[in-house]
Design an enzyme around this catalytic site. Structure first.
Site, PDB file in Angstrom:
ATOM      1  N   GLU A  45       0.878  -1.158   0.000  1.00  0.00           N
ATOM      2  CA  GLU A  45       0.000   0.000   0.000  1.00  0.00           C
ATOM      3  C   GLU A  45       0.925   1.219   0.000  1.00  0.00           C
ATOM      4  O   GLU A  45       1.802   1.302   0.865  1.00  0.00           O
ATOM      5  CB  GLU A  45      -0.836  -0.054   1.293  1.00  0.00           C
ATOM      6  CG  GLU A  45      -2.005   0.860   1.317  1.00  0.00           C
ATOM      7  CD  GLU A  45      -2.714   0.825   2.675  1.00  0.00           C
ATOM      8  OE1 GLU A  45      -3.430   1.773   2.966  1.00  0.00           O
ATOM      9  OE2 GLU A  45      -2.536  -0.155   3.444  1.00  0.00           O
ATOM     10  N   ARG A 275       4.818 -12.820   9.965  1.00  0.00           N
ATOM     11  CA  ARG A 275       5.375 -11.499   9.807  1.00  0.00           C
ATOM     12  C   ARG A 275       6.756 -11.423  10.450  1.00  0.00           C
ATOM     13  O   ARG A 275       7.015 -12.107  11.435  1.00  0.00           O
ATOM     14  CB  ARG A 275       4.472 -10.616  10.650  1.00  0.00           C
ATOM     15  CG  ARG A 275       4.195  -9.289  10.209  1.00  0.00           C
ATOM     16  CD  ARG A 275       3.005  -8.716  10.949  1.00  0.00           C
ATOM     17  NE  ARG A 275       2.128  -8.227   9.914  1.00  0.00           N
ATOM     18  CZ  ARG A 275       2.278  -7.064   9.299  1.00  0.00           C
ATOM     19  NH1 ARG A 275       3.184  -6.211   9.657  1.00  0.00           N
ATOM     20  NH2 ARG A 275       1.495  -6.727   8.317  1.00  0.00           N
ATOM     21  N   LYS A 285       4.449   0.639   9.215  1.00  0.00           N
ATOM     22  CA  LYS A 285       4.575   1.935   8.530  1.00  0.00           C
ATOM     23  C   LYS A 285       3.880   3.056   9.277  1.00  0.00           C
ATOM     24  O   LYS A 285       4.364   4.182   9.290  1.00  0.00           O
ATOM     25  CB  LYS A 285       3.953   1.845   7.140  1.00  0.00           C
ATOM     26  CG  LYS A 285       4.859   1.253   6.108  1.00  0.00           C
ATOM     27  CD  LYS A 285       4.163   1.216   4.766  1.00  0.00           C
ATOM     28  CE  LYS A 285       3.068   0.177   4.768  1.00  0.00           C
ATOM     29  NZ  LYS A 285       2.479  -0.105   3.474  1.00  0.00           N
TER      30      LYS A 285
HETATM   31  P1  ATP Z   1       2.477  -2.026   7.718  1.00  0.00           P
HETATM   32  O1  ATP Z   1       1.730  -2.553   8.896  1.00  0.00           O
HETATM   33  O2  ATP Z   1       3.916  -1.791   7.962  1.00  0.00           O
HETATM   34  O3  ATP Z   1       1.781  -0.878   7.043  1.00  0.00           O
HETATM   35  P2  ATP Z   1       1.288  -3.676   5.794  1.00  0.00           P
HETATM   36  O4  ATP Z   1       1.031  -5.112   6.055  1.00  0.00           O
HETATM   37  O5  ATP Z   1       0.126  -2.738   5.850  1.00  0.00           O
HETATM   38  O6  ATP Z   1       2.454  -3.228   6.720  1.00  0.00           O
HETATM   39  P3  ATP Z   1       1.523  -3.389   2.991  1.00  0.00           P
HETATM   40  O7  ATP Z   1       2.290  -2.333   2.329  1.00  0.00           O
HETATM   41  O8  ATP Z   1       0.050  -3.275   2.949  1.00  0.00           O
HETATM   42  O9  ATP Z   1       2.062  -3.486   4.455  1.00  0.00           O
HETATM   43  O10 ATP Z   1       1.912  -4.847   2.534  1.00  0.00           O
HETATM   44  C1  ATP Z   1       2.768  -5.274   1.517  1.00  0.00           C
HETATM   45  C2  ATP Z   1       3.108  -6.713   1.772  1.00  0.00           C
HETATM   46  O11 ATP Z   1       4.154  -6.781   2.724  1.00  0.00           O
HETATM   47  C3  ATP Z   1       1.947  -7.504   2.343  1.00  0.00           C
HETATM   48  O12 ATP Z   1       1.852  -8.739   1.665  1.00  0.00           O
HETATM   49  C4  ATP Z   1       2.304  -7.686   3.791  1.00  0.00           C
HETATM   50  O13 ATP Z   1       1.760  -8.863   4.308  1.00  0.00           O
HETATM   51  C5  ATP Z   1       3.827  -7.698   3.746  1.00  0.00           C
HETATM   52  N1  ATP Z   1       4.413  -7.269   5.010  1.00  0.00           N
HETATM   53  C6  ATP Z   1       4.197  -6.105   5.658  1.00  0.00           C
HETATM   54  N2  ATP Z   1       4.851  -6.084   6.840  1.00  0.00           N
HETATM   55  C7  ATP Z   1       5.502  -7.275   6.946  1.00  0.00           C
HETATM   56  C8  ATP Z   1       6.346  -7.868   7.934  1.00  0.00           C
HETATM   57  N3  ATP Z   1       6.658  -7.251   9.073  1.00  0.00           N
HETATM   58  N4  ATP Z   1       6.842  -9.095   7.687  1.00  0.00           N
HETATM   59  C9  ATP Z   1       6.547  -9.741   6.550  1.00  0.00           C
HETATM   60  N5  ATP Z   1       5.756  -9.246   5.585  1.00  0.00           N
HETATM   61  C10 ATP Z   1       5.228  -8.019   5.767  1.00  0.00           C
HETATM   62 MG    MG Z   2      -1.239  -1.587   5.542  1.00  0.00          MG
END
Ligand code: ATP
Ligand code: MG
Length: 560
Positions: A45, A275, A285
């Protein structure tokens, strides 16, 4: 031998996700998918910069596709215009490339599919599978029930589909205010899986989208947009993190509707892994953005940030980060990984590539009293003993040097093998010296360590290999270049850190260090060095013609 050998995958699966993929290859599901190959996607995102958690997802999404001869799409999940920015879009592209992965010409946006998603939603309304609810999200939440208690059906649930279709279209024309209306899937308000209790599919957002402008005023929710985007792209394996496991039945439900409408057998498969969480580190983020906005750090690429741009600026290599991801692996259980594993992987790779130089970060002067005042000679240093053919460089030696303050003790503690009065040590790549005394200021601080040297002990000279216990790094005082060294440590003191955790007052310690002239020649941002006995450093982008700035990536040895 089995006859199904054509389906046997050569490379062995190295984790459960790959085992699932091999299962699907063997069952012919991949061959029957729209692109006939293992097709994955990385779907960030664009609401912040990528962090090392994303690196774990990227290595999986791109790595698994590559391993089985498939492809990985890059897709921006840009379904919430109010949180997104093109600044993030550009940074995300750069970071994925830096990490060593490429999406070819398959760069997509969920917003590319807004029309197709809209058409699907209208079809669901016509089939009685969705309805427009005029209740607020608060009321909808109150009606959800609990896992053991059924929810309450909305009074709008059974309205004629024509009415829903009309309202849905008007939602998008801007006729209604945000929060007054949603489109909900009509599934089951008593289902033990809360995600089935008439989940919201669309909500009104009156904020211009960075790609589609004001064309849309109703936007799809993640659960509806994500799986359908996977479907549209012909994704075979939609790999994500564990928190989406409870969404999987809904993912499959929507996918089945799409398969029915399109009359195909194909459906993408969602697989979840754990994760990445790191000790002493805040990852999400949302929190990272908060730290940037409140000035806890200087920006997204502050070298203390777990962002990929922060780690890169700090001096980590992409290889080091990929090695770390391989070390921790993929499982089905959430865990907290020790940040020392990252440091260690970073160190191992830097050891192979960093140029060896001498730098003194906490200098104290040392005078060799029997060395001629104006004499200068050159000492030869290997650029990198780990890499053949890396060559040597010359380092000036003279009567006045700087050594590390902690390498001298006037009264030596037990097991202190460095410099002390009446004892000998070797100055690396130079001579053996013996301490004869010290000079102090009025407060009793040592200002000058007095030594004599053995002229027959120069490193590399025949017969000069006399053994002494300690070897110290040093620089010639009159030749050394003063630089700014930023010594980094964990940002948070708590192992299980949150944004409220106590911050480490020593997360960034700025000192004036002295480096040998070779280290300061042509200071190119990002250039990597090992300051011998101290740690790995790289040149920071804050470097100016007047002042070179070095970041310490990691110390040479792991702290206990
Ligand atoms: P954040 O909570 O940091 O915003 P998110 O899950 O919302 O993370 P996105 O940008 O929506 O992040 O996700 C992009 C991809 O990265 C998704 O498939 C998500 O599952 C993965 N991802 C995000 N954070 C992690 C993490 N800490 N470990 C492994 N994969 C992750
Ligand atoms: Mg997110």
């Amino acid at each position: 031998m089995e006859t199904s050998e054509a389906n046997v995958v050569e490379k062995k699966a190295s984790n459960f996700v790959e085992e699932f993929i091999e299962e699907d290859i063997a069952a012919g599901k991949v061959a029957n998918s729209p692109t006939h190959i293992v097709h994955t996607r990385f779907p960030p995102e664009p609401n912040g910069y990528l962090h090392i958690g994303h690196a774990k997802a990227i290595c999986m999404d791109f790595g698994a596709a590559a391993k089985y001869g498939g492809q990985c799409n890059r897709r921006f999940d840009d379904t919430n215009p109010s949180r997104e920015d093109t600044e993030y879009v550009d940074a995300i592209k750069e970071d994925i490339h830096w990490l060593g992965f490429d999406w070819g010409d398959r760069m997509y946006y969920a917003s590319d599919y807004f029309q197709q998603l809209w058409d699907l939603a209208e079809e669901m309304i016509r089939r009685g599978l969705a309805y427009v609810d005029e209740q607020s999200s608060e009321v909808i939440a109150q009606q959800k029930g609990t896992p053991t208690q059924p929810g309450v059906e909305s009074p709008f649930r059974n309205r004629p589909w024509e009415e829903s279709l009309d309202l849905f279209r008007r939602m998008n024309k801007g006729e209604f205010e945000e929060g007054t209306m949603t489109l909900r899937a009509k599934i089951d308000m008593a289902n033990p899986n809360m995600h089935f209790r008439d989940p919201i599919m669309y909500r009104i957002i009156k904020y211009p989208h960075h790609r589609t402008g004001t064309k849309w005023q109703a936007y799809p929710m993640y659960d509806f947009a994500h799986g359908q985007s996977d479907f549209i792209e012909g994704i075979t394996h939609s790999i994500c993190t564990l928190e989406f496991e409870v969404h999987r039945p809904l993912y499959n439900y929507f996918a089945q509707i799409m398969a029915d409408i399109r009359g195909t057998e194909y459906k993408p498969r969602q697989i979840e892994f754990n994760r990445l969480n790191l000790t002493n580190t805040v990852m999400s983020k949302r929190y990272l953005r908060n730290m940037v906005e409140t000035g806890v750090v200087r920006g997204w690429d502050d070298p203390r940030m777990p962002t990929l741009c922060g780690l890169r600026r700090r001096g980590y290599t992409a290889q080091g980060i990929r090695d770390f991801i391989t070390t921790i692996g993929y499982t089905k259980y959430d865990a907290l990984n020790d940040i020392k594993l990252l440091e260690n992987a970073g160190r191992n790779d830097l050891n192979k590539i960093a140029t060896r130089v001498m730098g003194v970060v906490d200098p104290v002067k040392l005078t060799i009293t029997n060395y001629p005042e104006d004499q200068v000679e050159l000492c030869e240093m290997e650029n990198n003993p780990e890499q053949e053919g890396c060559g040597v460089h010359q380092m000036p030696f003279s009567r006045e040097l700087y050594i590390e303050r902690e390498d001298f003790q006037e009264v030596a503690q037990k097991k202190f093998f460095r410099l002390t009065i009446d004892k000998e040590v070797r100055l690396k790549s130079a001579y053996i010296i013996k301490c004869t005394g010290v000079e102090k200021d009025a407060e009793g601080n040592i200002t000058n360590i007095l030594c004599t040297y053995d002229p027959d002990s120069k490193s590399g000279m025949p017969g000069a290999d006399r053994k002494v216990k300690g070897t110290l790094h040093w620089v010639s005082a009159k030749h050394a270049v003063p630089v700014e060294a930023r010594l980094y440590n964990n940002l948070f003191l708590d192992e299980e850190a949150t944004t409220d955790s106590e911050r480490n007052p020593e997360s960034e310690v700025v000192v004036t260090a002295f480096v040998e002239p070779f280290a300061a020649k042509d200071p190119e941002v990002g250039k990597k060095f090992q300051f011998q006995r101290i740690g790995y450093f790289c040149i920071d982008k804050d470097t100016t013609p007047e002042k070179i700035v070095f970041n310490r990536t990691v110390s040479l040895k792991a702290s206990k």
